[in-house]
Design an enzyme around this catalytic site. Structure first.
Site, PDB file in Angstrom:
ATOM      1  N   GLU A 116     -25.340 -35.653   8.847  1.00 48.33           N
ATOM      2  CA  GLU A 116     -25.838 -34.277   8.782  1.00 48.33           C
ATOM      3  C   GLU A 116     -24.773 -33.261   9.172  1.00 48.33           C
ATOM      4  O   GLU A 116     -24.710 -32.159   8.617  1.00 48.33           O
ATOM      5  CB  GLU A 116     -27.060 -34.125   9.689  1.00 48.33           C
ATOM      6  CG  GLU A 116     -27.760 -32.782   9.586  1.00 48.33           C
ATOM      7  CD  GLU A 116     -28.440 -32.581   8.237  1.00 48.33           C
ATOM      8  OE1 GLU A 116     -28.068 -31.616   7.536  1.00 48.33           O
ATOM      9  OE2 GLU A 116     -29.324 -33.377   7.898  1.00 48.33           O
ATOM     10  N   ASP A 149     -12.230 -27.354   1.576  1.00 48.56           N
ATOM     11  CA  ASP A 149     -13.323 -27.675   2.491  1.00 48.56           C
ATOM     12  C   ASP A 149     -14.669 -27.559   1.788  1.00 48.56           C
ATOM     13  O   ASP A 149     -15.514 -28.459   1.865  1.00 48.56           O
ATOM     14  CB  ASP A 149     -13.257 -26.738   3.700  1.00 48.56           C
ATOM     15  CG  ASP A 149     -14.436 -26.910   4.645  1.00 48.56           C
ATOM     16  OD1 ASP A 149     -14.398 -27.837   5.476  1.00 48.56           O
ATOM     17  OD2 ASP A 149     -15.396 -26.125   4.557  1.00 48.56           O
ATOM     18  N   LYS A 193     -17.755 -30.478   0.645  1.00 52.82           N
ATOM     19  CA  LYS A 193     -19.175 -30.302   0.971  1.00 52.82           C
ATOM     20  C   LYS A 193     -20.031 -30.239  -0.294  1.00 52.82           C
ATOM     21  O   LYS A 193     -21.146 -30.768  -0.333  1.00 52.82           O
ATOM     22  CB  LYS A 193     -19.353 -29.035   1.813  1.00 52.82           C
ATOM     23  CG  LYS A 193     -18.684 -29.127   3.177  1.00 52.82           C
ATOM     24  CD  LYS A 193     -18.662 -27.782   3.882  1.00 52.82           C
ATOM     25  CE  LYS A 193     -17.978 -27.881   5.236  1.00 52.82           C
ATOM     26  NZ  LYS A 193     -17.856 -26.571   5.911  1.00 52.82           N
TER      27      LYS A 193
END
Length: 432
Positions: free
Chosen positions: A128, A200, A204
Site C-alpha cells: 500500500e 516516479d 506508480k
C-alpha cells in the site's frame, strides 16, 4: 508468542515504522491477536544515528541472513531501488515470510516475479505504501472494486510536481523558482529528475494499472512518460483562459473496445471543476471511474515519513492477521492478460499554441492541416503581435498519433514561426 518482524532499512520511513510499532504495541496486539516484535534491522552501515529508542543490538549489515532467519515471520522492506531489494524480498518469500514493501520502482519493474514467488510459497506481499503514501488506495482497487469494471484511473501521484505546478498557477512563479522552493521545503530531492521527469509517477501508474485492470503485463517501461520541465508561464496562462489548471497526471484507461489499456504520465490542462483540479500543495489524489461504483476519489498526504509508515503498518497488521489465520490474500485473482496499447492509439485532445505570420489565409492553411489528419478543431483564439500573431487551438478528441502528426506538419509550414506549446487536455464529463 510474538511475531518477529525484520526491517530492511532504517531511514525516515523505517525509523518511523519502528517508533509506531513500539508506541502502539498494545493496540496492534489487539488488532492482530498477537504482539509484534522487531527481530532485527538491516542497514548498510553501523554506527550512524538512527531513530531514538531503537536498541542498537537490533542492527545488522547482513540483510540476507536476517530475512532468512527461521525465527523471523514478517519482513518490511523500505530500502528502495531494484537491488538488493529484489533478491532480499525473493529470499524472504521463498523462506516462507510475508513481505510488506514500499518499493514502487521494484514492483513496477518486476512485480510479476515477486507475486509469482509469493503464490508458490503461499505468503503475502502487500505494498500500500508504494503509491500515494498514507492514502488507502491499492487495497480498494484490488479488493473493494474486484467485482466492478474499472474504466479509468487518473491521479496526482507525485507531490513534488503538484507543488511546483500549484505555485506556478497560484503565485505566478516560474518553474525554476518553484522547484527551488520545493527543495527548500524538503518536497524535492537535490536531484529532482525522478520527480520532474515523471519516472516516479510512471512507476506508480504501472502499479495502479495492474491492479485496476487485473493484468500482470504492465511495467514502468510500458508507461508513456513526459515531465513538467517544459511547462511555461504561457501554458499556465492559456489554461487559465480556458478555465483549466495544469496538473501532472497518471492516467490508466481501458480502450473503447475494452481489449487493451493505455498507461501514461504527462502534464495536462484539467477543467477547474474537476475534483483533481483543487488538489494543491504536495498532496496526492486519485480519481477512479468504475461502471457500477461510479466516480470515486482518494485524497491525502502522498509522501513523508509518518504518512508512509502509517501505510506500512496497515499492511503489517493485514499480513500478520493472515499469517495467524494461515491464509493469504494473493494478488487479486486471474490475470486478464490485457495488452498495453501504444500512445498513438490513445484518444485524447490537444491544446496547440502557434506563433504565426499575421497575414490573410494563415488560419485557413492551419485548419487544412488539421482537417487533412481528420482532427476536428473545437475552438480557436487569435491574438495579434505586430507582424506576428498567436493562434491557440483546442481540438476535439482524436488518436494521439493523428494529433502528433498534425503538430509536426504545422512546424513545417512557412507561415508558422514556431509551435510555442503543445499540451493534452482532459475533459470532465462529456467531451464535445
Amino acid at each position: 508468542m510474538a511475531m518477529k518482524v525484520a526491517l530492511l532499512g532504517c531511514g525516515v520511513v523505517g525509523a518511523e515504522a519502528v517508533r509506531l510499532i513500539n508506541e502502539q504495541s498494545t493496540e496492534l496486539s489487539a488488532r492482530i491477536g498477537t504482539s509484534l516484535e522487531i527481530g532485527g534491522i538491516a542497514v548498510r552501515r553501523l554506527g550512524r544515528a538512527r531513530g531514538t529508542g531503537i536498541d542498537p543490538e537490533l542492527f545488522t549489515t547482513d540483510a540476507m541472513s536476517l530475512v532468512t532467519r527461521p525465527d523471523i515471520d514478517l519482513v518490511v522492506e523500505v530500502i528502495g531501488g531494484i537491488e538488493p531489494a529484489r533478491s532480499l524480498i525473493l529470499a524472504a518469500v521463498k523462506s516462507g515470510k510475508s513481505v510488506v514493501t514500499a518499493n514502487k520502482a521494484l514492483l513496477a519493474e518486476d512485480g510479476a516475479t515477486i507475486h509469482s514467488a509469493a503464490r508458490e510459497t503461499g505468503v503475502d506481499v502487500y505494498y500500500e505504501a508504494s503509491v500515494a503514501g498514507a492514502i488507502p488506495l491499492l487495497r480498494p482497487l484490488r479488493d473493494s472494486l474486484a467485482g466492478d469494471h474499472v474504466h479509468r484511473v487518473l491521479g496526482i501521484v507525485n507531490g513534488t510536481t503538484n507543488f511546483i505546478l500549484d505555485r506556478m498557477d497560484s503565485q505566478g512563479a516560474g518553474f525554476a523558482e518553484s522547484l527551488e522552493e520545493a527543495q527548500s521545503l524538503g518536497y524535492a530531492e537535490a536531484d529532482p529528475t525522478a520527480d520532474v521527469e515523471g519516472f516516479d509517477a510512471a512507476a506508480k501508474a504501472a502499479i495502479l494499472a495492474r491492479l485496476a485492470f487485473h493484468t500482470q503485463r504492465i511495467t514502468a517501461a510500458d508507461v508513456h512518460r513526459e515531465g513538467i520541465t517544459d511547462v511555461s508561464a504561457g501554458d499556465i496562462a492559456s489554461a487559465k483562459a480556458m478555465g483549466c489548471v495544469v496538473k501532472m497526471l497518471a492516467i490508466c484507461q481501458r480502450s473503447e473496445a475494452g481489449d487493451s489499456v493505455g498507461v501514461r504520465v504527462h502534464p495536462v490542462m484539467l477543467p477547474r471543476e474537476h475534483p483533481l483540479a483543487t488538489v494543491n500543495e504536495a498532496y496526492n489524489a486519485v480519481f477512479v471511474e468504475a461502471e457500477s461504483a461510479g466516480r470515486l476519489m482518494f485524497y491525502g498526504a502522498g509522501a513523508g515519513g509518518t504518512p508512509t509508515a502509517s501505510a506500512v503498518l496497515g499492511d503489517l497488521v493485514a499480513v500478520a492477521r493472515n499469517r495467524l489465520a494461515t491464509t493469504y490474500a494473493g494478488e487479486g485473482g486471474h490475470d486478464t492478460g490485457l495488452p498495453v496499447h501504444e500512445m498513438g492509439q490513445t484518444i485524447t485532445r490537444y491544446h496547440v499554441a502557434l506563433d504565426v505570420a499575421d497575414r490573410p489565409g494563415v488560419l485557413a492553411r492551419v485548419a487544412d492541416v488539421f482537417a487533412g489528419n481528420h482532427v476536428s478543431i473545437k475552438n480557436v483564439r487569435q491574438e495579434g503581435h505586430g507582424d506576428d500573431a498567436q493562434l491557440v487551438l483546442v481540438t476535439h478528441q482524436a488518436p494521439d498519433s493523428a494529433l502528433a502528426t498534425t503538430v509536426e506538419q504545422l512546424r513545417a509550414l512557412d507561415m508558422v514561426r514556431s509551435v510555442a506549446s503543445v499540451m493534452r487536455v482532459e475533459a470532465f464529463g462529456e467531451d464535445g
